[in-house]
Design a protein around this motif. Structure first.
Motif, PDB file in Angstrom:
ATOM      1  N   UNK A 124      34.501  47.103  35.545  1.00  0.00           N
ATOM      2  CA  UNK A 124      33.055  47.312  35.454  1.00  0.00           C
ATOM      3  C   UNK A 124      32.366  46.935  36.762  1.00  0.00           C
ATOM      4  N   UNK A 125      32.741  45.805  37.324  1.00  0.00           N
ATOM      5  CA  UNK A 125      32.153  45.394  38.591  1.00  0.00           C
ATOM      6  C   UNK A 125      33.113  44.511  39.351  1.00  0.00           C
ATOM      7  N   UNK A 126      32.871  44.437  40.650  1.00  0.00           N
ATOM      8  CA  UNK A 126      33.646  43.560  41.521  1.00  0.00           C
ATOM      9  C   UNK A 126      32.656  42.870  42.451  1.00  0.00           C
ATOM     10  N   UNK A 127      32.737  41.558  42.564  1.00  0.00           N
ATOM     11  CA  UNK A 127      31.824  40.761  43.370  1.00  0.00           C
ATOM     12  C   UNK A 127      32.629  39.967  44.389  1.00  0.00           C
ATOM     13  N   UNK A 128      32.271  40.113  45.666  1.00  0.00           N
ATOM     14  CA  UNK A 128      32.942  39.383  46.740  1.00  0.00           C
ATOM     15  C   UNK A 128      31.912  38.598  47.533  1.00  0.00           C
ATOM     16  N   UNK A 129      32.312  37.464  48.042  1.00  0.00           N
ATOM     17  CA  UNK A 129      31.537  36.731  49.030  1.00  0.00           C
ATOM     18  C   UNK A 129      32.154  37.027  50.388  1.00  0.00           C
ATOM     19  N   UNK A 130      31.380  37.610  51.289  1.00  0.00           N
ATOM     20  CA  UNK A 130      31.878  37.951  52.622  1.00  0.00           C
ATOM     21  C   UNK A 130      30.739  37.853  53.624  1.00  0.00           C
ATOM     22  N   UNK A 131      31.041  37.316  54.784  1.00  0.00           N
ATOM     23  CA  UNK A 131      30.048  37.182  55.853  1.00  0.00           C
ATOM     24  C   UNK A 131      28.790  36.473  55.362  1.00  0.00           C
ATOM     25  N   UNK A 186      42.391  40.365  34.005  1.00  0.00           N
ATOM     26  CA  UNK A 186      42.798  39.657  32.785  1.00  0.00           C
ATOM     27  C   UNK A 186      44.003  40.341  32.147  1.00  0.00           C
ATOM     28  N   UNK A 187      44.820  39.552  31.468  1.00  0.00           N
ATOM     29  CA  UNK A 187      46.035  40.094  30.858  1.00  0.00           C
ATOM     30  C   UNK A 187      45.722  41.267  29.931  1.00  0.00           C
ATOM     31  N   UNK A 188      44.669  41.135  29.125  1.00  0.00           N
ATOM     32  CA  UNK A 188      44.349  42.209  28.180  1.00  0.00           C
ATOM     33  C   UNK A 188      43.993  43.498  28.914  1.00  0.00           C
ATOM     34  N   UNK A 189      43.387  43.391  30.091  1.00  0.00           N
ATOM     35  CA  UNK A 189      43.068  44.598  30.869  1.00  0.00           C
ATOM     36  C   UNK A 189      44.338  45.237  31.421  1.00  0.00           C
ATOM     37  N   UNK A 190      45.303  44.421  31.787  1.00  0.00           N
ATOM     38  CA  UNK A 190      46.550  44.970  32.329  1.00  0.00           C
ATOM     39  C   UNK A 190      47.390  45.609  31.236  1.00  0.00           C
ATOM     40  N   UNK A 191      47.246  45.133  30.004  1.00  0.00           N
ATOM     41  CA  UNK A 191      48.070  45.676  28.930  1.00  0.00           C
ATOM     42  C   UNK A 191      47.407  46.826  28.178  1.00  0.00           C
TER      43      UNK A 191
END
Length: 132
Positions: A56-63, A44-49
């Motif tokens: 906090x977390x990262x969620x991926x769909x894989x396999x 998000x822009x606010x996180x970049x600035x």
């Protein structure tokens, strides 16, 4: 157990049939591996600035399964994660309203139904591995 703020926990859900399918077409495996990072969402822009922002977390769909990295050591009270999950549900409901035309209260009810059903009768086996 990791107590450092730099620790992340990788979580894998082993029952691949529970991952909802997306509307995107399935590319070849080699093409997906080359384009994986291109599919990552922008922060998000606010996180970049904000120089003090953190993921906090990262969620991926894989396999066919969900794969999660979670930053540990953020809050002592587990109820804080409840706040995060409730906020995430509201964000998802807003996306469903924007993209699918669904009403937010209806989406929130369905999200809550799915959340409680999965908590009460898990359909996936969660495995965790610490990363430093």
């Amino acid at each position: 157990m990791c107590s450092s703020r730099k620790c992340a926990v990788w979580v894998s859900m082993s029952n691949s049939s529970r991952l909802p399918t997306t509307r995107t077409t399935t590319a070849s495996r080699s093409r997906r591996s080359k384009e994986t990072m291109q599919q990552a969402l922008e922060p998000p822009f606010s996180a970049m600035s904000d120089p003090d922002a953190y993921e906090i977390l990262r969620l991926w769909g894989a396999d066919g399964a969900q794969h999660v990295n979670i930053k540990g050591g953020l809050w002592e009270d587990p109820a804080s994660w409840g706040v995060v999950l409730a906020d995430l549900a509201r964000h998802a409901a807003q996306v469903l309203e924007r993209d699918e035309g669904l009403k937010i209260p209806d989406s929130l009810r369905r999200i809550q139904d799915g959340f409680l059903a999965e908590l009460n009768n898990p359909t996936t086996n969660i495995t965790s591995h610490e990363r430093h």
